[in-house]
Motif scaffolding. Structure first.
Motif, PDB file in Angstrom:
ATOM      1  N   UNK A  48     -41.412  48.210  15.907  1.00 39.77           N
ATOM      2  CA  UNK A  48     -41.311  46.753  15.911  1.00 39.77           C
ATOM      3  C   UNK A  48     -39.892  46.266  15.625  1.00 39.77           C
ATOM      4  N   UNK A  49     -39.264  46.774  14.584  1.00 36.21           N
ATOM      5  CA  UNK A  49     -37.931  46.281  14.221  1.00 36.21           C
ATOM      6  C   UNK A  49     -36.925  46.513  15.347  1.00 36.21           C
ATOM      7  N   UNK A  50     -37.015  47.669  15.989  1.00 35.84           N
ATOM      8  CA  UNK A  50     -36.092  47.965  17.089  1.00 35.84           C
ATOM      9  C   UNK A  50     -36.344  47.043  18.268  1.00 35.84           C
ATOM     10  N   UNK A  51     -37.618  46.901  18.633  1.00 37.13           N
ATOM     11  CA  UNK A  51     -37.970  46.081  19.794  1.00 37.13           C
ATOM     12  C   UNK A  51     -37.597  44.619  19.591  1.00 37.13           C
ATOM     13  N   UNK A  52     -37.757  44.142  18.366  1.00 35.86           N
ATOM     14  CA  UNK A  52     -37.525  42.723  18.085  1.00 35.86           C
ATOM     15  C   UNK A  52     -36.039  42.370  18.140  1.00 35.86           C
ATOM     16  N   UNK A  53     -35.205  43.260  17.648  1.00 32.84           N
ATOM     17  CA  UNK A  53     -33.792  42.895  17.499  1.00 32.84           C
ATOM     18  C   UNK A  53     -32.874  43.550  18.512  1.00 32.84           C
TER      19      UNK A  53
END
Length: 225
Positions: A48-53
């Motif tokens: 999630x963190x990678x995909x979001x930012x």
């Protein structure tokens, strides 16, 4: 409108992407779908963190890079001649990335829609815009159809980019039409864009041979019939 204002518009799009990420992040799953196959089926995920930012970071990096390139182009005077066109292309490219990013977030928030169709439509619009922009560019090292032959002659550059503009618009039309062919939409779009690029690059050689001469014919900008 000055360059700084046009690039500020691109920067605002990056901020919008970051804001969407911040708002959506708490509601997203641990693994976020980021890749789809030609049939529109999810084919890959990221944390999630990678995909979001990742997308806002890429957008910000591209805006900074594209803002800096005209300053280091050996033909920067030519870039200055079409600088509004260049700047609006940066805005258009950033807007395209924002649409893709928003689509990924929406899909992972549970909004069901054919993501591949969204991507094909967005890419087709961008390709059409590229076709509209190409004839307005001047010879430079970072934007346009850069082959040894276009970079060696203003006349070859101009003629190649006029043809390229028409071919990329046609490729965009093929991409939009491909939306009616399901899983074949992506291959149709890719094939049409590749064909436009290959034909245009090949034409630049032919145009150079005719205009500048290669030892077998007349040379000079006015030599082509």
């Amino acid at each position: 409108m000055r360059t700084v204002h046009r690039l500020a518009a691109a920067a605002w799009l990056v901020l919008i992407a970051a804001a969407l990420s911040a708002v959506a992040a708490p509601s997203l799953p641990e693994r976020v779908v980021t890749n789809w196959d030609a049939a529109g089926r999810p084919a890959g995920t990221l944390p999630r963190a990678t995909a979001v930012w990742l997308s806002p970071a890429i957008m910000a990096g591209l805006v900074l890079l594209l803002a800096a390139l005209p300053r280091i182009d050996p033909l920067r005077e030519n870039v200055a001649a079409f600088r509004p066109t260049y700047d609006w292309f940066v805005v258009a490219l950033t807007a395209f990335l924002l649409v893709v990013h928003a689509g990924i977030l929406a899909f992972n928030l549970g909004y069901e829609f054919p993501f591949t169709s969204l991507l094909v439509a967005a890419v087709s619009l961008l390709v059409y815009y590229v076709g509209a922009v190409l004839p307005r560019t001047e010879r430079n090292w970072f934007m346009g159809i850069r082959t040894p032959w276009t970079l060696s002659s203003d006349a070859v550059w101009d003629r190649t980019h006029r043809l390229g503009g028409r071919l990329f618009k046609l490729a965009a039309a093929v991409g939009v039409a491909g939306l009616g062919f399901g899983e074949y939409a992506v291959p149709l779009l890719v094939a049409s864009v590749v064909a436009a690029a290959v034909v245009t690059a090949a034409y630049s050689y032919v145009a150079y041979s005719r205009i500048e001469g290669d030892g077998d014919g007349p040379s000079g900008p006015g030599s082509e019939s």
